[in-house]
Write a protein that holds these residues in place. Structure first.
Motif, PDB file in Angstrom:
ATOM      1  N   GLN A 113      37.342   8.919  49.868  1.00  0.00           N
ATOM      2  CA  GLN A 113      36.269   7.934  50.007  1.00  0.00           C
ATOM      3  C   GLN A 113      34.924   8.608  50.207  1.00  0.00           C
ATOM      4  N   ARG A 114      34.917   9.674  50.974  1.00  0.00           N
ATOM      5  CA  ARG A 114      33.629  10.311  51.227  1.00  0.00           C
ATOM      6  C   ARG A 114      33.085  10.990  49.976  1.00  0.00           C
ATOM      7  N   ILE A 115      33.988  11.532  49.169  1.00  0.00           N
ATOM      8  CA  ILE A 115      33.490  12.149  47.937  1.00  0.00           C
ATOM      9  C   ILE A 115      32.928  11.080  47.003  1.00  0.00           C
ATOM     10  N   SER A 116      33.585   9.942  46.981  1.00  0.00           N
ATOM     11  CA  SER A 116      33.054   8.916  46.092  1.00  0.00           C
ATOM     12  C   SER A 116      31.747   8.343  46.645  1.00  0.00           C
ATOM     13  N   ILE A 117      31.581   8.387  47.942  1.00  0.00           N
ATOM     14  CA  ILE A 117      30.290   7.956  48.494  1.00  0.00           C
ATOM     15  C   ILE A 117      29.216   8.998  48.176  1.00  0.00           C
ATOM     16  N   ALA A 118      29.576  10.255  48.309  1.00  0.00           N
ATOM     17  CA  ALA A 118      28.621  11.320  47.986  1.00  0.00           C
ATOM     18  C   ALA A 118      28.163  11.195  46.534  1.00  0.00           C
ATOM     19  N   ARG A 119      29.102  10.886  45.678  1.00  0.00           N
ATOM     20  CA  ARG A 119      28.807  10.707  44.259  1.00  0.00           C
ATOM     21  C   ARG A 119      27.751   9.606  44.067  1.00  0.00           C
ATOM     22  N   THR A 133      36.767  19.720  39.519  1.00  0.00           N
ATOM     23  CA  THR A 133      36.440  20.266  40.830  1.00  0.00           C
ATOM     24  C   THR A 133      35.678  19.213  41.623  1.00  0.00           C
ATOM     25  N   ILE A 134      35.621  19.428  42.914  1.00  0.00           N
ATOM     26  CA  ILE A 134      34.887  18.487  43.763  1.00  0.00           C
ATOM     27  C   ILE A 134      33.435  18.426  43.313  1.00  0.00           C
ATOM     28  N   GLU A 135      32.887  19.595  43.006  1.00  0.00           N
ATOM     29  CA  GLU A 135      31.486  19.640  42.603  1.00  0.00           C
ATOM     30  C   GLU A 135      31.240  18.754  41.380  1.00  0.00           C
ATOM     31  N   GLU A 136      32.101  18.893  40.394  1.00  0.00           N
ATOM     32  CA  GLU A 136      31.901  18.104  39.168  1.00  0.00           C
ATOM     33  C   GLU A 136      32.060  16.619  39.431  1.00  0.00           C
ATOM     34  N   ASN A 137      32.958  16.293  40.351  1.00  0.00           N
ATOM     35  CA  ASN A 137      33.144  14.892  40.689  1.00  0.00           C
ATOM     36  C   ASN A 137      31.891  14.295  41.301  1.00  0.00           C
ATOM     37  N   VAL A 138      31.272  15.041  42.189  1.00  0.00           N
ATOM     38  CA  VAL A 138      30.058  14.527  42.809  1.00  0.00           C
ATOM     39  C   VAL A 138      28.938  14.475  41.775  1.00  0.00           C
ATOM     40  N   THR A 147      39.159   3.829  45.300  1.00  0.00           N
ATOM     41  CA  THR A 147      38.486   5.077  44.973  1.00  0.00           C
ATOM     42  C   THR A 147      39.100   5.693  43.730  1.00  0.00           C
ATOM     43  N   PHE A 148      38.257   6.145  42.845  1.00  0.00           N
ATOM     44  CA  PHE A 148      38.768   6.855  41.683  1.00  0.00           C
ATOM     45  C   PHE A 148      38.030   8.177  41.525  1.00  0.00           C
ATOM     46  N   TYR A 153      24.978  19.465  47.756  1.00  0.00           N
ATOM     47  CA  TYR A 153      25.300  19.715  49.169  1.00  0.00           C
ATOM     48  C   TYR A 153      24.678  18.647  50.051  1.00  0.00           C
ATOM     49  N   GLU A 154      23.448  18.328  49.730  1.00  0.00           N
ATOM     50  CA  GLU A 154      22.719  17.353  50.532  1.00  0.00           C
ATOM     51  C   GLU A 154      23.461  16.014  50.533  1.00  0.00           C
ATOM     52  N   ALA A 155      23.853  15.587  49.338  1.00  0.00           N
ATOM     53  CA  ALA A 155      24.558  14.305  49.223  1.00  0.00           C
ATOM     54  C   ALA A 155      25.873  14.350  49.996  1.00  0.00           C
ATOM     55  N   CYS A 156      26.566  15.459  49.898  1.00  0.00           N
ATOM     56  CA  CYS A 156      27.842  15.569  50.600  1.00  0.00           C
ATOM     57  C   CYS A 156      27.636  15.593  52.104  1.00  0.00           C
ATOM     58  N   LYS A 157      26.561  16.221  52.516  1.00  0.00           N
ATOM     59  CA  LYS A 157      26.292  16.224  53.954  1.00  0.00           C
ATOM     60  C   LYS A 157      26.050  14.811  54.439  1.00  0.00           C
ATOM     61  N   LYS A 158      25.279  14.086  53.658  1.00  0.00           N
ATOM     62  CA  LYS A 158      24.999  12.699  54.038  1.00  0.00           C
ATOM     63  C   LYS A 158      26.286  11.899  54.107  1.00  0.00           C
ATOM     64  N   ALA A 159      27.198  12.190  53.206  1.00  0.00           N
ATOM     65  CA  ALA A 159      28.448  11.440  53.159  1.00  0.00           C
ATOM     66  C   ALA A 159      29.487  12.037  54.106  1.00  0.00           C
ATOM     67  N   CYS A 160      29.045  12.956  54.957  1.00  0.00           N
ATOM     68  CA  CYS A 160      29.953  13.609  55.910  1.00  0.00           C
ATOM     69  C   CYS A 160      31.115  14.306  55.204  1.00  0.00           C
ATOM     70  N   ALA A 161      30.855  14.821  54.040  1.00  0.00           N
ATOM     71  CA  ALA A 161      31.940  15.450  53.306  1.00  0.00           C
ATOM     72  C   ALA A 161      31.794  16.973  53.263  1.00  0.00           C
ATOM     73  N   HIS A 162      30.582  17.413  53.522  1.00  0.00           N
ATOM     74  CA  HIS A 162      30.294  18.834  53.369  1.00  0.00           C
ATOM     75  C   HIS A 162      31.245  19.716  54.192  1.00  0.00           C
ATOM     76  N   ASP A 163      31.445  19.310  55.458  1.00  0.00           N
ATOM     77  CA  ASP A 163      32.226  20.172  56.349  1.00  0.00           C
ATOM     78  C   ASP A 163      33.650  20.375  55.869  1.00  0.00           C
ATOM     79  N   PHE A 164      34.296  19.269  55.508  1.00  0.00           N
ATOM     80  CA  PHE A 164      35.694  19.459  55.097  1.00  0.00           C
ATOM     81  C   PHE A 164      35.789  20.167  53.761  1.00  0.00           C
ATOM     82  N   ILE A 165      34.811  19.948  52.916  1.00  0.00           N
ATOM     83  CA  ILE A 165      34.854  20.641  51.620  1.00  0.00           C
ATOM     84  C   ILE A 165      34.734  22.145  51.829  1.00  0.00           C
ATOM     85  N   GLU A 166      33.811  22.524  52.701  1.00  0.00           N
ATOM     86  CA  GLU A 166      33.619  23.950  52.967  1.00  0.00           C
ATOM     87  C   GLU A 166      34.881  24.591  53.540  1.00  0.00           C
ATOM     88  N   GLU A 167      35.661  23.764  54.221  1.00  0.00           N
ATOM     89  CA  GLU A 167      36.867  24.319  54.836  1.00  0.00           C
ATOM     90  C   GLU A 167      37.946  24.670  53.817  1.00  0.00           C
TER      91      GLU A 167
END
Ligand code: ATP
Ligand code: ATP
Ligand code: MG
Lengths: 579, 595
Positions: free
Chosen positions: A475-481, A421-426, A415-416, A439-453
């Motif tokens: 890994q989830r952020i790179s999948i969301a991307r 910011t997380i947003e710019e990375n995605v 993963t690279f 947000y939609e992509a992150c939700k799909k990648a199961c990343a939304h919840d931890f990011i919001e935290e």
């Protein structure tokens, strides 16, 4: 160096011409100064012509003001020129490096590239302004002085130039030796950069093994080598500069001695000799500077050489002459008898795969069996050695490279993330995406919840390579991307290895239940991740040894079945106990 | 320390000129004697250069005008003689000066690098690699100019200046005053330039460092850039940054380039003043014409050293920014250090205890919340839990990569904060989640675990993790270069190598953070069989998501939300139907539901 001048400097002629003119003017004005001083002494002071005083003072003052303005223009514009050249050079080098294939980066260290685009370009840059300025200035002085001297007395002028061939010889020797020295220094700088870069990038490892002292010693070694090379350079300079200086001083002595003899022999007037002597310095100074100029030029040409070595590399993977641009993308991928090797040995042999649009192909296999190599052929990160890879029926080598890659979303095994910011990375997946899409992509990648935290949510800044996130979060952020890219083909190379089973389950479910039209390649080691694929391919030593879907493979009782048993061996047992 | 991203400028605290100068010149101290010699040689060479025109003048005035051929030849030979000596002197001078300045550079760089090694993870977490690199390489390089120029030009020029001033004053103090009356103005404007332009040079260096960081990130992430066809965007961003850097440069030189013209201007005005004043004095009969003529020739000699000194001053200002940046790191106190009277950690038995440990990273919420557990020597402990639960964090604390805010981490009853860090870490074998290999041979990479290991030991470790076979298949076997971060190898192969490296260190406590996550089940089985013998009697912590990996652990701890919520063997945990059971059952859900 010549290439730099021709290609880069010639673009900005105006920034050469203006300061050049300013320099000429300034030198010309400088010639008036002795004349004014002479008037001052002879006529104003000695001859008491008071009315001239104001004029002369105004003249001297005026000249010095004009000269300082001209000098400023000259320096500033040369700096400007060099900064323009440096921007262009950096830009071109950067662009070019970016266009080189993976293969190039496999054998190249980041530290070295940084050194080329950093120190080496800076060397060229510094010398373009400083070197050119000094060079032109000295040429002007030398030529003017020669003309004047020849006019005064050509025989003396010839004598004064008698040491010139020797000086030129030493300059040549200097150039030859120091050029090599600078090349070595430039290489050593790259090594120093690489060593430090690796150390800092791998600092966690260094600390984990408490190897700080070892690292310090290692660096000290490099540092010492670099010291030696710098001393070598100093030695060369010490062996040449003083000699050249000596020779130029000698030439004056010779002129005065020989001229003196002529005067004594009454073949020359004393006045001529004195006049000659007055202009002699203008000739000597450029001769002395020759060493400096050679030195500066050698340094920048060594660096320029390194830069152009990179610039001259042809990108092996690029658009073919008449690349096809597909109108409609379906996402069908075919491997036809594909073999592939990095060096001499084949890592993939006779691979045949057909992935229809929307199908999922899972790839399993032992470590080093060629899974990553296989999927990296799809995006043409390497070219096949034999056979071909087809995208919607077109050989990918005939396809427009950009279009090909735009239609493939690749989540690589390591993963690279960028330090943004997380947003710019995605958002790298799709620059124009709205926040909702992200947000939609992150939700799909199961990343939304931890990011919001996180305190700053999507605006959380992450460190280089994703420092500050846990392995699974990265890994989830790179999948969301990749999801955000919304490409027709998705490749997940062991992209869920750091996820717990629940999260992985959820993520894959989201993927499969989403847009069904995405062709997916998934590499994984857990049965749970590959089970639902349309076809599961089992690789060993670069060959496909088993293929089929979950059920057929289980029935076959081969490799796949063995993996299954290993991962679920006590599961059935446990079920029996509990139920 | 908040995180610094690539494009963001660093904050550099300004230090006083005096402080920087003193600190820089401290580095010269060991070379006092050499510096002294260099200055002497320098003065000699300068004296020769000044003598040359004087001797020529004598030759013309006295011998040629006096038709004295012998005298002419004598003075000619004499001149050749002193120039020859000057040549050798300047040869020695160049070499000695190079040796001094390069030695100082070596010292500073070594010092900086050694200091950086002492800094904790927090330091590295908060800034990009490229920016640290910029200081170790670029900033230090630019100090070279400063040291080379300082001695060679500053001190001899100052001497010349003083001599000339004395001569001028002794000739006629009024004229001398009129010649230097412009100096205070010059000094004032230089001071003004200095204050403004120093800040600008710092901006330039900061931008430069950002460019460095950008290229570092770009080239290490080039594969991502290319696969997302992001080249255009990145180029644009890069050019943007470079332009900013060059803009900062132009802004700095806009003032810096004023130096020479300013001196040119002042010397012009100075000469005008002298002429004007001298004409008045002559009128009153205070000075003779001869004095004036002689005086004017000294004015030229008066301004040359001033020019050179200002030039030195200019390079000082230009490079102070770099010095500031180097010193800033040197002044960063390492926050994880062995305490003053730290004892060496004796041979670790392997009892690990967390007592009410609470921990948060610097810029985040609580990650571990009042965690307590006890591990006995020889146990194999598995840590499982959802991603981001804090598993890695727990093992980070055991090896003291970070210090807990509250509570204690004890190994064999000793607080990790009280023992010497090196003696602690050298007894641990840690396999980090992020595999890192150096760009050298496989042999050297594994040997990193134990620097004095023989080839046989290295090979034995590789065999234990089942890596031997694939290594032998590579073109140069153990001597294959693996490239940066091991990119020559498949990811699983990299993990095997780093596994072998951890084993080779013969650790008392072994920490495996997702050590086999990228390794297939078959190979993993081989690894597990291979290391079973080796692990006997050692405490080990294993983090893994593939539950088959950890089934055989002595104890499994389930981490969630920064707490340990379940603990027990595989069977016990399944029976109590908690989170572990859920995690385990998800795999089954895959099988039953068509996802
Ligand atoms: N260096 C750091 N700075 C700030 N926060 C961090 C840092 N490292 C981790 N975190 C945060 O601490 C939390 C716990 O991370 P940790 O790496 O311990 O998780 P983990 O359980 O190992 O997860 P995974 O299974 O995904 O590796 C995460 O929310 C993460 O974002
Ligand atoms: N850049 C490279 N240059 C040369 N050889 C390489 C390169 N990358 C991989 N290899 C070799 O090619 C073979 C296949 O590697 P690949 O990365 O495809 O394996 P993999 O199946 O993905 O393994 P893993 O499960 O460990 O990721 C390996 O033996 C590896 O050593
Ligand atoms: Mg792989």
């Amino acid at each position: 160096m010549k290439r730099v001048l021709i290609k880069y400097v010639s673009k900005y002629k105006i920034y050469v011409i203006i300061p050049f003119t300013a320099m000429l003017l300034s030198i010309a004005l400088d010639m008036f100064n002795p004349y004014l001083s002479k008037i001052m002494v002879d006529r104003v002071i000695r001859g008491k012509e008071k009315e001239l005083l104001v004029m002369v003072l105004l003249g001297i003052g005026g000249i010095s003001i004009t000269r300082s303005i001209l000098g400023y223009i000259n320096e500033y514009l040369f700096d400007y020129l060099s900064s323009l050249v440096s921007i262009d050079l950096k830009r071109d080098l950067f662009r070019h490096i970016q266009s080189l294939p993976f293969k190039y980066f496999d054998g190249m260290n980041t530290g070295e590239l940084m050194s080329r685009i950093g120190e080496d370009v800076d060397n060229v840059w510094r010398n373009v302004s400083f070197g050119t300025r000094i060079f032109i200035e000295n040429c002007i002085y030398f030529i003017t002085a020669s003309i004047i001297l020849f006019k005064i007395n050509y025989r003396l002028a010839l004598i004064s130039l008698v040491t010139m061939p020797f000086i030129a010889y030493f300059a040549l020797m200097l150039e030859k030796k120091i050029d090599k020295a600078y090349e070595k220094i430039s290489d050593q700088a790259a090594i120093l950069n690489t060593t430090a870069q690796e150390n800092i990038a791998g600092v966690r490892l260094v600390k984990a093994f408490a190897r700080e002292r070892h690292e310090i010693l290692k660096f000290l070694e490099m540092n010492k080598t670099s010291y030696k090379l710098n001393m070598e350079q100093a030695r060369i300079i010490a062996n040449h500069f003083p000699v050249m200086e000596f020779l130029s001083n000698i030439s004056i002595i010779i002129v005065i001695s020989v001229g003196g003899m002529l005067v004594i022999g009454e073949r020359l007037s004393l006045g001529t000799l004195v006049e000659f002597n007055g202009y002699m310095w203008m000739l000597i100074w450029p001769m002395r500077m020759l060493g400096w100029i050679t030195n500066v030029m050698a340094q920048s040409s060594a660096s320029a050489k390194k830069i152009f070595n990179i610039m001259d590399l042809e990108p092996e993977i690029k658009n073919s002459e008449n690349a096809v641009k597909l109108k409609e993308i379906k996402g069908q991928i075919n491997f036809e008898d594909v073999s592939f090797k990095y060096n001499d040995e084949y890592v993939l042999k006779n691979i045949n795969i057909e992935a229809k649009p929307g199908q999922t192909i899972a790839i399993m296999g032992t470590t080093g069996s060629g899974k990553t190599s296989l999927v990296s052929l799809i995006g043409r990160f390497y070219d096949v050695s034999d056979g071909k890879v087809l995208f919607d029926g077109v050989d990918i080598r005939d396809m427009d490279l950009k279009q090909l890659r735009e239609n493939i979303a690749y989540v690589s095994q390591d993963t690279f993330l960028f330090s943004e910011t997380i947003e710019e990375n995605v958002r790298i997946g799709n620059i124009d995406a709205s926040l909702d899409e992200i947000y939609e992509a992150c939700k799909k990648a199961c990343a939304h919840d931890f990011i919001e935290e996180f305190e700053d949510g999507y605006k959380t800044i992450i460190g280089e390579r994703g420092i500050g996130l846990s392995g699974g979060q990265k890994q989830r952020i790179s999948i969301a991307r990749a999801i955000l890219k919304n490409a027709k083909v998705l490749i997940l190379d062991d992209a869920t290895s750091a996820l717990d089973t629940e999260t992985e389950y959820q993520l894959l479910k989201n993927l499969y239940h989403g847009d069904k039209k995405i062709t997916t390649f998934i590499i994984a080691h857990r049965i749970s991740a590959v089970k639902n694929a349309d076809e599961i391919i089992f690789l060993e030593n670069g060959r496909i040894v088993e293929r089929g879907n979950h059920d057929t493979l289980l029935k076959k009782k081969g490799k796949y079945y063995e993996v299954y048993c290993e991962q679920f061996k006590d599961f059935e047992e446990f079920n029996r106990q509990v139920i | 320390m908040a995180k610094n991203i690539v494009k963001q400028d660093e904050d550099i605290k300004k230090k006083s000129n005096f402080e920087i100068t003193i600190r820089l010149f401290k580095y010269m101290k060991p070379y006092k004697f050499k510096v002294f010699i260099v200055i002497l040689l320098m003065i000699f060479v300068m004296a020769c250069n000044i003598a040359n025109p004087y001797l020529l003048k004598t030759a013309i005035d006295k011998y040629i005008a006096g038709d004295d051929l012998k005298g002419l030849l004598k003075i000619g030979i004499f001149m050749v003689g002193i120039n020859l000596i000057a040549m050798f002197a300047s040869r020695i001078r160049i070499k000695s000066m190079a040796s001094i300045s390069n030695n100082i550079l070596l010292t500073i760089r070594h010092e900086l690098y050694s200091h950086i090694q002492k800094l904790s993870f927090q330091f590295f977490d908060s800034r990009p690699v490229g920016k640290i690199l910029a200081r170790v390489i670029g900033d230090i390089n630019s100090l070279q100019e400063l040291f080379t120029n300082s001695v060679t030009s500053f001190i001899p020029e100052l001497l010349t200046l003083i001599c000339v001033t004395i001569v001028m004053f002794s000739m006629n103090y009024k004229l001398a005053l009129s010649a230097i009356v412009i100096l205070p103005f010059l000094a004032l404007s230089m001071f003004f330039i200095e204050t403004v332009s120093r800040k600008r040079w710092q901006v330039f260096r900061t931008k430069r460092s950002s460019v460095n960081a950008f290229t570092h990130e770009e080239f290490s992430g080039i594969r991502v850039v290319q696969s997302f066809t992001f080249e255009e965007k990145k180029s644009k961003a890069f050019v943007e940054l470079v332009k900013e850097m060059m803009g900062a440069f132009m802004k700095a030189v806009k003032l810096g380039d004023l130096f020479w013209p300013l001196i040119e201007f002042s010397s012009g005005i100075g000469i005008v003043l002298v002429y004007w004043y001298s004409v008045k004095l002559i009128d009153k009969g205070n000075i003779t014409v001869g004095t004036l003529v002689a005086f004017t020739s000294y004015i030229g000699m008066f301004w040359r050293p001033i020019m050179n000194i200002s030039n030195f001053y200019n390079s000082l200002i230009t490079n102070f920014a770099a010095a500031e940046r180097v010193f800033e790191i040197l002044d960063t106190k390492p926050d994880i250090v062995s305490i003053h009277d730290a004892v060496k950690m004796p041979r670790i038995k392997g009892n690990v205890e967390f007592k009410n440990v609470t921990f948060s990273y610097e810029d985040g919420g609580v990650v571990l919340d009042d965690v307590s557990f006890k591990v006995n020597s020889g146990e194999t402990i598995a840590l499982v839990g959802p991603t981001g639960a804090g598993k890695t964090t727990i093992v980070n604390l055991i090896s003291r990569f970070y210090d807990a805010q509250r509570g204690e981490v004890l190994i064999d009853g000793k607080n990790v904060k009280d023992v010497d860090i090196e003696s602690l870490r050298s007894q641990m074998g840690i396999m980090l989640q992020d595999t890192f290999l150096f760009s050298t041979t496989i042999m050297e990479n594994i040997r990193y675990g134990k620097l004095d290991a023989s080839d046989e030991e290295v090979i034995a470790a590789a065999k234990a993790v089942g890596a031997h076979e694939f290594i032998m298949k590579l073109e140069n076997g153990y001597h294959t270069e693996v490239n940066e971060r091991g990119s020559r190898l498949s990811v699983g192969q990299r993990q095997l190598i780093s596994f072998a490296r951890a084993l080779l260190s013969n650790p008392r406590i072994l920490i495996l953070d997702e050590a086999t996550s990228n390794i297939d089940t078959f190979t993993e089985r081989i690894v597990q069989r291979g290391i079973k013998k080796l692990l006997y009697g050692r405490t080990s912590f294993v983090i893994a998501h593939r539950l088959s990996t950890i089934r055989d652990a002595d104890r499994i701890m389930v981490v969630d939300g920064g707490k340990i919520i379940e603990e027990g063997t595989h069977d016990e945990l399944l029976r109590c139907k908690g989170l572990y059971y859920d995690l385990y059952m998800t795999q089954y859900r895959f099988l039953s539901e068509g996802a």
